[in-house]
Design a protein around this motif. Structure first.
Motif, PDB file in Angstrom:
ATOM      1  N   ARG A  16      35.883  43.791  36.850  1.00 28.12           N
ATOM      2  CA  ARG A  16      35.966  45.013  36.017  1.00 28.12           C
ATOM      3  C   ARG A  16      37.268  45.071  35.231  1.00 28.12           C
ATOM      4  N   MET A  17      38.398  44.887  35.920  1.00 31.45           N
ATOM      5  CA  MET A  17      39.696  44.974  35.246  1.00 31.45           C
ATOM      6  C   MET A  17      39.978  43.717  34.418  1.00 31.45           C
ATOM      7  N   GLY A  18      39.692  42.542  34.999  1.00 30.90           N
ATOM      8  CA  GLY A  18      39.977  41.294  34.298  1.00 30.90           C
ATOM      9  C   GLY A  18      39.270  41.218  32.955  1.00 30.90           C
ATOM     10  N   ASP A  38      38.050  32.708  37.286  1.00 29.34           N
ATOM     11  CA  ASP A  38      37.375  33.584  38.252  1.00 29.34           C
ATOM     12  C   ASP A  38      36.505  32.717  39.137  1.00 29.34           C
ATOM     13  N   VAL A  39      36.314  33.136  40.391  1.00 29.10           N
ATOM     14  CA  VAL A  39      35.392  32.391  41.249  1.00 29.10           C
ATOM     15  C   VAL A  39      33.949  32.749  40.922  1.00 29.10           C
ATOM     16  N   ALA A  40      33.770  33.918  40.304  1.00 26.72           N
ATOM     17  CA  ALA A  40      32.434  34.331  39.860  1.00 26.72           C
ATOM     18  C   ALA A  40      32.280  33.936  38.386  1.00 26.72           C
ATOM     19  N   ALA A  41      31.063  33.800  37.939  1.00 28.70           N
ATOM     20  CA  ALA A  41      30.742  33.620  36.514  1.00 28.70           C
ATOM     21  C   ALA A  41      31.340  32.355  35.911  1.00 28.70           C
ATOM     22  N   PRO A  78      47.739  33.468  46.831  1.00 28.67           N
ATOM     23  CA  PRO A  78      47.689  32.055  46.415  1.00 28.67           C
ATOM     24  C   PRO A  78      47.808  31.890  44.896  1.00 28.67           C
ATOM     25  N   ASN A  79      47.227  32.810  44.133  1.00 29.35           N
ATOM     26  CA  ASN A  79      47.342  32.720  42.667  1.00 29.35           C
ATOM     27  C   ASN A  79      48.806  32.848  42.235  1.00 29.35           C
ATOM     28  N   ILE A  80      49.514  33.804  42.859  1.00 30.42           N
ATOM     29  CA  ILE A  80      50.934  34.007  42.521  1.00 30.42           C
ATOM     30  C   ILE A  80      51.734  32.759  42.870  1.00 30.42           C
ATOM     31  N   THR A  94      46.535  43.543  41.180  1.00 28.54           N
ATOM     32  CA  THR A  94      45.756  43.561  42.428  1.00 28.54           C
ATOM     33  C   THR A  94      46.504  44.357  43.487  1.00 28.54           C
ATOM     34  N   THR A  95      45.790  45.230  44.190  1.00 24.23           N
ATOM     35  CA  THR A  95      46.424  46.045  45.224  1.00 24.23           C
ATOM     36  C   THR A  95      46.077  45.494  46.606  1.00 24.23           C
ATOM     37  N   GLY A  96      46.888  45.858  47.580  1.00 27.76           N
ATOM     38  CA  GLY A  96      46.619  45.457  48.958  1.00 27.76           C
ATOM     39  C   GLY A  96      47.606  44.434  49.494  1.00 27.76           C
ATOM     40  N   ILE A 118      54.689  43.202  40.129  1.00 28.31           N
ATOM     41  CA  ILE A 118      53.553  43.701  40.905  1.00 28.31           C
ATOM     42  C   ILE A 118      53.508  45.203  40.678  1.00 28.31           C
ATOM     43  N   ALA A 119      52.431  45.683  40.072  1.00 28.70           N
ATOM     44  CA  ALA A 119      52.333  47.106  39.730  1.00 28.70           C
ATOM     45  C   ALA A 119      51.039  47.673  40.295  1.00 28.70           C
ATOM     46  N   ALA A 120      51.167  48.609  41.218  1.00 25.53           N
ATOM     47  CA  ALA A 120      49.983  49.195  41.857  1.00 25.53           C
ATOM     48  C   ALA A 120      49.149  49.982  40.851  1.00 25.53           C
ATOM     49  N   LEU A 154      37.470  47.746  47.117  1.00 31.41           N
ATOM     50  CA  LEU A 154      37.462  47.075  48.416  1.00 31.41           C
ATOM     51  C   LEU A 154      38.506  47.626  49.380  1.00 31.41           C
ATOM     52  N   ASP A 155      39.719  47.909  48.883  1.00 32.55           N
ATOM     53  CA  ASP A 155      40.799  48.270  49.812  1.00 32.55           C
ATOM     54  C   ASP A 155      40.964  49.781  49.914  1.00 32.55           C
ATOM     55  N   ALA A 156      41.370  50.241  51.069  1.00 34.78           N
ATOM     56  CA  ALA A 156      41.685  51.652  51.283  1.00 34.78           C
ATOM     57  C   ALA A 156      42.833  51.734  52.282  1.00 34.78           C
TER      58      ALA A 156
HETATM   59  P1  NAP Z   1      36.448  43.331  40.766  1.00 32.22           P
HETATM   60  O1  NAP Z   1      35.582  43.873  39.690  1.00 32.22           O
HETATM   61  O2  NAP Z   1      35.863  43.005  42.099  1.00 32.22           O
HETATM   62  O3  NAP Z   1      37.165  42.030  40.155  1.00 32.22           O
HETATM   63  C1  NAP Z   1      37.853  41.082  40.914  1.00 32.22           C
HETATM   64  C2  NAP Z   1      37.405  39.720  40.397  1.00 32.22           C
HETATM   65  O4  NAP Z   1      38.255  38.724  40.952  1.00 32.22           O
HETATM   66  C3  NAP Z   1      35.969  39.403  40.810  1.00 32.22           C
HETATM   67  O5  NAP Z   1      35.256  38.854  39.714  1.00 32.22           O
HETATM   68  C4  NAP Z   1      36.197  38.384  41.913  1.00 32.22           C
HETATM   69  O6  NAP Z   1      35.104  37.519  42.073  1.00 32.22           O
HETATM   70  C5  NAP Z   1      37.405  37.664  41.370  1.00 32.22           C
HETATM   71  N1  NAP Z   1      38.086  36.783  42.321  1.00 32.22           N
HETATM   72  C6  NAP Z   1      38.057  36.801  43.681  1.00 32.22           C
HETATM   73  N2  NAP Z   1      38.799  35.779  44.160  1.00 32.22           N
HETATM   74  C7  NAP Z   1      39.316  35.118  43.082  1.00 32.22           C
HETATM   75  C8  NAP Z   1      40.142  33.964  42.926  1.00 32.22           C
HETATM   76  N3  NAP Z   1      40.588  33.258  43.992  1.00 32.22           N
HETATM   77  N4  NAP Z   1      40.485  33.569  41.682  1.00 32.22           N
HETATM   78  C9  NAP Z   1      40.047  34.241  40.614  1.00 32.22           C
HETATM   79  N5  NAP Z   1      39.210  35.317  40.690  1.00 32.22           N
HETATM   80  C10 NAP Z   1      38.872  35.748  41.915  1.00 32.22           C
HETATM   81  O7  NAP Z   1      37.677  44.315  41.040  1.00 32.22           O
HETATM   82  P2  NAP Z   1      38.442  45.272  40.003  1.00 32.22           P
HETATM   83  O8  NAP Z   1      37.851  46.637  40.059  1.00 32.22           O
HETATM   84  O9  NAP Z   1      38.574  44.572  38.690  1.00 32.22           O
HETATM   85  O10 NAP Z   1      39.842  45.378  40.728  1.00 32.22           O
HETATM   86  C11 NAP Z   1      40.645  44.211  40.932  1.00 32.22           C
HETATM   87  C12 NAP Z   1      41.929  44.593  41.611  1.00 32.22           C
HETATM   88  O11 NAP Z   1      42.713  45.395  40.711  1.00 32.22           O
HETATM   89  C13 NAP Z   1      41.774  45.438  42.880  1.00 32.22           C
HETATM   90  O12 NAP Z   1      42.753  45.041  43.827  1.00 32.22           O
HETATM   91  C14 NAP Z   1      42.052  46.852  42.402  1.00 32.22           C
HETATM   92  O13 NAP Z   1      42.539  47.677  43.431  1.00 32.22           O
HETATM   93  C15 NAP Z   1      43.114  46.584  41.367  1.00 32.22           C
HETATM   94  N6  NAP Z   1      43.307  47.603  40.337  1.00 32.22           N
HETATM   95  C16 NAP Z   1      44.575  47.776  39.920  1.00 32.22           C
HETATM   96  C17 NAP Z   1      44.852  48.661  38.912  1.00 32.22           C
HETATM   97  C18 NAP Z   1      46.269  48.787  38.435  1.00 32.22           C
HETATM   98  O14 NAP Z   1      46.529  49.576  37.503  1.00 32.22           O
HETATM   99  N7  NAP Z   1      47.220  48.060  39.010  1.00 32.22           N
HETATM  100  C19 NAP Z   1      43.818  49.385  38.309  1.00 32.22           C
HETATM  101  C20 NAP Z   1      42.521  49.186  38.752  1.00 32.22           C
HETATM  102  C21 NAP Z   1      42.273  48.265  39.759  1.00 32.22           C
HETATM  103  P3  NAP Z   1      34.017  37.897  43.249  1.00 32.22           P
HETATM  104  O15 NAP Z   1      33.393  39.188  42.804  1.00 32.22           O
HETATM  105  O16 NAP Z   1      33.089  36.748  43.258  1.00 32.22           O
HETATM  106  O17 NAP Z   1      34.817  38.052  44.518  1.00 32.22           O
END
Ligand code: NAP
Length: 264
Positions: A16-18, A38-41, A78-80, A94-96, A118-120, A154-156
């Motif tokens: 979603r964010m990427g 990404d590991v997906a798509a 690992p990415n970092i 990424t949070t958590g 790193i920005a939450a 995912l995280d809480a």
């Molecule tokens: P999401 O839609 O699940 O996207 C995460 C993506 O990363 C998924 O496509 C996932 O693939 C992929 N992924 C997993 N492992 C990977 C790897 N080793 N290398 C590359 N890609 C990988 O989640 P999201 O809603 O975008 O949120 C992502 C993170 O951002 C969360 O931790 C969320 O809390 C955080 N976030 C931060 C902010 C901020 O302002 N800092 C704002 C919103 C969200 P799979 O689905 O196959 O696992």
């Protein structure tokens, strides 16, 4: 960062964010997406770029200057590590990640002489909420946090809630808050009172469709209450200005920087 567009690698590009990051960076003249990981798509086209699953190959073949990571905590670390080893600046949403992870990143930044962010929360309103909450806690030390997110998170609790609790704990006078609940208080259902973050601040997590990211910080005092609230209601416009700012300021970072507020 000079005249050439900043070369950006996006991890979690299919998420979603990427996906929003790819879209937002592609729309700017002074930066360009050189790799979508990404590991997906894998193999799919996202905004004109083909998704790859191989981060190390992407790092060595596309020579990015920054890596923007919105993945999952198990992947982000690992990415970092890989980015810093390649002297690519990680900008991590990424949070958590926990305190031990942060310490490792801090050390790796020094070892590789490459900074990281790193920005939450990349939304300016959330950054301001955290600042105002820290300020208010000096006068209202009794506080609880409610964070509300979409049902797929995912995280809480959220990284923003944890960071808010840390900032409050640092700002309020030690021992000023009333500790714990009333004598004899009990939870009819386990977890009914939420979890304690930053030692002692209660955080309640709501997961429902209809939310993107919201947070309310409630301060209670004798005869009055103060509520601070922020709502991200759309990912692109609420988070992307902060991400673009971080990309433009990446070279000015020094070591590990935690929180977007240091760039404002
Ligand atoms: P999401 O839609 O699940 O996207 C995460 C993506 O990363 C998924 O496509 C996932 O693939 C992929 N992924 C997993 N492992 C990977 C790897 N080793 N290398 C590359 N890609 C990988 O989640 P999201 O809603 O975008 O949120 C992502 C993170 O951002 C969360 O931790 C969320 O809390 C955080 N976030 C931060 C902010 C901020 O302002 N800092 C704002 C919103 C969200 P799979 O689905 O196959 O696992």
């Amino acid at each position: 960062m000079g005249g050439e567009p900043v070369r950006v690698l996006v991890t979690g590009a299919a998420g979603r964010m990427g996906h929003e990051v790819v879209r937002a960076v592609s729309a700017e003249a002074d930066m360009t997406v050189v790799a979508a990981v990404d590991v997906a798509a894998v193999g799919q086209d996202i905004g004109g770029i083909t998704v790859t699953g191989d981060l190390s190959a992407a790092l060595s073949q596309t020579r990015p200057e920054v890596m923007v990571d919105f993945t999952v905590p198990e992947a982000a670390l690992p990415n970092i590590r890989a980015a810093l080893a390649a002297r690519v600046i990680p900008l991590v949403g990424t949070t958590g990640l926990g305190p031990a992870d942060m310490e490792e990143v801090r050390r790796l930044c020094a070892d590789h002489q490459t900074p990281a962010l790193i920005a939450a929360n990349f939304a300016i309103g959330a950054v301001l909420l955290m600042r105002f909450a820290a300020e208010a806690s000096r006068y209202f030390p009794d506080v609880e946090i409610i964070e509300m997110h979409h049902e797929k998170k995912l995280d809480a609790p959220s990284g923003t809630a944890v960071r808010t609790a840390e900032l409050i704990a640092d700002a309020r006078e030690a021992g000023a808050a009333k500790r714990g609940d009333a004598p004899g208080a009990f939870e009819r259902f386990p977890g009914a009172r939420g979890g304690a973050a930053a030692g002692e601040i209660r955080v309640h997590s709501v997961r429902l469709p209809g939310y993107i990211a919201s947070e309310e910080v409630i301060f209670g005092g004798p005869g009055q209450r103060l509520s601070l609230r922020h709502d991200s209601i759309e990912r692109g416009s609420s988070f992307m200005p902060g991400v673009l700012l971080a990309i433009r300021r990446a070279r000015q970072l020094d070591g590990l920087v935690v929180g977007l507020e240091h760039l404002l």
